[in-house]
Each structure stands twice: as structure tokens, then as C-alpha cells.
Design an enzyme around this catalytic site. Structure first.
Site, mmCIF file in Angstrom:
data_model
loop_
_atom_site.group_PDB
_atom_site.id
_atom_site.type_symbol
_atom_site.label_atom_id
_atom_site.label_comp_id
_atom_site.label_asym_id
_atom_site.label_seq_id
_atom_site.Cartn_x
_atom_site.Cartn_y
_atom_site.Cartn_z
ATOM 1 N N ARG A 79 -71.043 110.160 72.526
ATOM 2 C CA ARG A 79 -71.983 109.065 72.774
ATOM 3 C C ARG A 79 -71.702 107.929 71.793
ATOM 4 N NH1 ARG A 79 -77.746 110.047 72.381
ATOM 5 N NH2 ARG A 79 -77.293 111.199 70.483
ATOM 6 N N LYS A 143 -71.991 123.521 66.599
ATOM 7 C CA LYS A 143 -71.793 122.841 67.886
ATOM 8 C C LYS A 143 -70.620 123.471 68.646
ATOM 9 C CE LYS A 143 -71.458 118.037 69.375
ATOM 10 N NZ LYS A 143 -71.892 116.704 68.940
ATOM 11 N N ARG A 279 -81.441 115.598 63.503
ATOM 12 C CA ARG A 279 -80.872 116.514 62.512
ATOM 13 C C ARG A 279 -81.991 117.389 61.968
ATOM 14 N NH1 ARG A 279 -77.148 114.948 64.639
ATOM 15 N NH2 ARG A 279 -75.426 113.659 63.924
HETATM 16 P P1 ATP Z 1 -76.039 113.760 68.300
HETATM 17 O O1 ATP Z 1 -76.230 114.729 67.163
HETATM 18 O O2 ATP Z 1 -77.011 112.696 68.370
HETATM 19 O O3 ATP Z 1 -75.766 114.432 69.605
HETATM 20 P P2 ATP Z 1 -73.399 113.590 67.738
HETATM 21 O O4 ATP Z 1 -72.949 113.134 66.395
HETATM 22 O O5 ATP Z 1 -73.422 115.048 68.021
HETATM 23 O O6 ATP Z 1 -74.759 113.003 67.944
HETATM 24 P P3 ATP Z 1 -71.964 113.202 70.194
HETATM 25 O O7 ATP Z 1 -71.589 111.942 70.834
HETATM 26 O O8 ATP Z 1 -72.875 114.130 70.921
HETATM 27 O O9 ATP Z 1 -72.573 112.808 68.802
HETATM 28 O O10 ATP Z 1 -70.654 114.022 69.839
HETATM 29 C C1 ATP Z 1 -69.619 113.443 69.078
HETATM 30 C C2 ATP Z 1 -69.661 114.019 67.667
HETATM 31 O O11 ATP Z 1 -69.460 115.445 67.710
HETATM 32 C C3 ATP Z 1 -68.538 113.515 66.775
HETATM 33 O O12 ATP Z 1 -68.945 112.345 66.136
HETATM 34 C C4 ATP Z 1 -68.296 114.686 65.794
HETATM 35 O O13 ATP Z 1 -69.233 114.659 64.741
HETATM 36 C C5 ATP Z 1 -68.631 115.896 66.631
HETATM 37 N N1 ATP Z 1 -67.437 116.514 67.252
HETATM 38 C C6 ATP Z 1 -66.315 115.924 67.728
HETATM 39 N N2 ATP Z 1 -65.489 116.812 68.309
HETATM 40 C C7 ATP Z 1 -66.105 118.019 68.205
HETATM 41 C C8 ATP Z 1 -65.765 119.342 68.615
HETATM 42 N N3 ATP Z 1 -64.649 119.614 69.268
HETATM 43 N N4 ATP Z 1 -66.651 120.324 68.322
HETATM 44 C C9 ATP Z 1 -67.804 120.087 67.679
HETATM 45 N N5 ATP Z 1 -68.184 118.859 67.275
HETATM 46 C C10 ATP Z 1 -67.348 117.835 67.523
#
Ligand code: ATP
Length: 283
Positions: A79, A143, A279
Site C-alpha cells: 500500500r 507477517k 501497530r
Molecule cells: P500496514 O501495517 O499498515 O499494513 P505495512 O507496512 O504492512 O502497513 P503493506 O503495504 O501492507 O504495508 O506491506 C508492505 C510492507 O510489508 C513493506 O513496507 C515491508 O515492511 C513489509 N514487507 C515487504 N515484503 C514482505 C514480505 N515478503 N513478508 C513480510 N513483510 C514484507
């Protein structure tokens, strides 16, 4: 190195669209399935084909729901311009383009319905996950999968949602360090047969997209709340690193807003997703 990122999964060298189709079964009968060895972003590819329309000479236009799977994705998107990082063949990276007979605003809760769908299918494979509002799938607090939904209107005015999903299978330690936030891999045996998993995900998504179209998010609210990773916990709502709100996360409401009980108000705040992030509050 933690044990979580050691075990390499013996990944098949090539994914077969025919096997994915066979595993997807009758629920996905009207879906096209395409597999490419490598691309920048499966979302970007499908969006370009939707925008090109059926009269485009250069792009293979979409005429039916289409699953595009990339064995390797080199420019995955998150995003708000963030990136989704994967190593070659070490993740499932795919997008499903789905035409909706609904106005754009009806799709607001779609990421939540998709999150619940992924969780339910992974549960069938014996993998327990939780959902982090609005669009993350967590395994043991890390994640495991990300969801990015983008929309486009074709020249014939058909509205499409492109549902991008990335699921980690065997993330190398170096990539984990680059991401800098805890990530999980899909455990075995769920990760063993990627075609079975993709077929099952497609089948579940196709069924639930039809349900979303007819019943809206209402059909998914209870299901999402049962899977809520931070139910009853103190959380922060951040906008570009700055805290906007702090409170106890209660769950989602009928339109997918996060209900947050703050110290200030009697009734909970209802937070829209936008580009903000949740968070857990440390300590
Ligand atoms: P939110 O917590 O609001 O969902 P987010 O930081 O998780 O925001 P997203 O757009 O959902 O943002 O996902 C992108 C983010 O996920 C990246 O900025 C990084 O921090 C993390 N990320 C990127 N690649 C991976 C992966 N393969 N596995 C886990 N996390 C990842």
C-alpha cells in the site's frame, strides 16, 4: 539465524496452470489461469490489460476473471507505494482480476473479505493465522502474507478489482533482514504443493467474491473478527510513523472500519483504512 528461516522447501521448478485449474475445481470454472516465470508486478500487469480494453492490439484484454501467477515477482507492491519483497520462487505471488457489478464504494471492505478468505483456506491446510487490520495475514505474530487491492475501470466501463496476494514460503535470511520487520514462512506441509494451494485459494476466492458481490462485507464481519490478531489489545494508529490515535482495538464494524476504544470517548472511534497503519503498543 532463527530456525524459522532455515528449512528450504523443495520447490517445484515450474508451476502448471493445468494442475492449478484441476485443484480449483468447479467453483473457479469461469476463471482463466495464467502462469508466468517472472514479471515485475502481477497487479500492474492485470491493471494494464484492463485499461487496454478488448480493442487493444498490444495487450491481451481480460474478458473473464483471471488469475495471474508469477513464479518470480521483481517489483511487488504494497500500500501507499511501499514494496513487497520476495526472493525468486520463494513465495507465492499472484493476482486475481475480478469484474464487479457494483459501484466502486461497494469495494471498500474487500481487503477484509479477502483476508478472511485466505485465513479460512489456510486453516483447511492446518495453518492458523490471524488478521491485522486492514490487510495483513499473520502467523505466530509475524507477517505471512500481504494483500493489495487495486481497482480499474475498463474502456467498456466494467469495474474490476485486482486482488494481489503474496505469501512467503521460504524467505532467505538476507531478505528478512532487508525487510526489517518480523516475517513468517508458510509451514510445511501446506507449502509443499504450490499448485494445490493456489487451486484451493482460487476456489475459495471465487466463491467468496460472489458472496461479497451479493451480500457485501456483512457476510465477513463475524468471520474477520474471530480472526482479529489484536482483539482487545492496546494499539497505535499511525500515519507515516506519527501516532494519530491510541486505544483498545475492538474489531471491525459493518463497513470495515476498525473500532477503537480510546480513553477520551464513551463510544469507540471508527477508523477508516486509508493509508494509515496499526501497530501493537509495546509494553
Ligand atoms: P500496514 O501495517 O499498515 O499494513 P505495512 O507496512 O504492512 O502497513 P503493506 O503495504 O501492507 O504495508 O506491506 C508492505 C510492507 O510489508 C513493506 O513496507 C515491508 O515492511 C513489509 N514487507 C515487504 N515484503 C514482505 C514480505 N515478503 N513478508 C513480510 N513483510 C514484507
Amino acid at each position: 539465524m532463527t530456525a524459522q528461516f532455515i528449512a528450504p522447501i523443495p520447490l517445484a521448478s515450474h508451476l502448471s496452470a493445468a494442475r492449478i485449474t484441476a485443484f480449483a475445481g468447479h467453483r473457479a470454472e469461469q476463471c482463466r489461469i495464467e502462469v508466468v516465470a517472472e514479471t515485475g508486478s502481477t497487479n500492474a500487469d492485470l491493471l494494464a490489460r484492463i485499461a487496454g480494453g478488448v480493442h487493444s492490439r498490444t495487450l491481451n484484454a481480460l474478458t473473464a476473471p483471471t488469475l495471474l501467477v508469477a513464479q518470480t515477482q521483481t517489483a511487488g507492491r504494497g500500500r501507499a507505494g511501499r514494496t513487497w519483497l520476495t526472493a525468486p520462487s520463494a513465495a507465492l505471488t499472484f493476482s486475481l482480476a475480478w469484474p464487479f457489478a457494483a459501484p466502486l464504494q461497494a469495494l471498500v471492505g474487500l481487503p477484509l473479505a479477502v483476508g478472511a478468505t485466505i485465513a479460512e483456506i489456510l486453516a483447511d491446510f492446518g495453518v492458523e493465522v490471524q488478521l491485522k487490520w486492514p490487510n495483513d495475514v499473520l502467523h505466530k505474530g509475524r507477517k505471512l502474507a500481504g494483500i493489495l487491492i487495486e481497482t480499474a475501470t475498463a474502456p467498456d466501463r466494467q469495474l474490476w478489482a485486482v486482488i494481489g496476494i503474496g505469501i512467503n514460503l521460504a524467505m532467505p535470511q538476507q531478505l528478512q533482514e532487508q525487510i526489517g520487520r518480523p516475517a513468517a514462512n508458510l509451514p510445511l506441509p501446506a507449502a509443499q504443493d504450490r499448485e494445490l494451494l493456489l487451486g484451493s485459494l482460487l476456489s475459495g476466492l471465487a466463491q467468496n467474491m460472489r458472496q461479497f458481490e451479493s451480500e457485501g462485507l456483512a457476510a465477513f464481519v463475524e468471520r474477520w473478527n474471530r480472526l482479529h490478531a489484536f482483539a482487545g489489545q492496546q494499539v497505535l494508529i499511525l500515519d507515516q510513523g506519527k501516532t494519530l490515535h491510541e486505544g483498545r482495538a475492538l474489531g471491525i464494524d459493518q463497513i470495515g472500519r476498525l473500532l477503537l476504544q480510546t480513553d477520551a470517548g464513551d463510544s469507540p472511534l471508527a477508523i477508516m483504512a486509508g493509508d494509515i497503519s496499526l501497530r501493537p503498543k509495546e509494553g
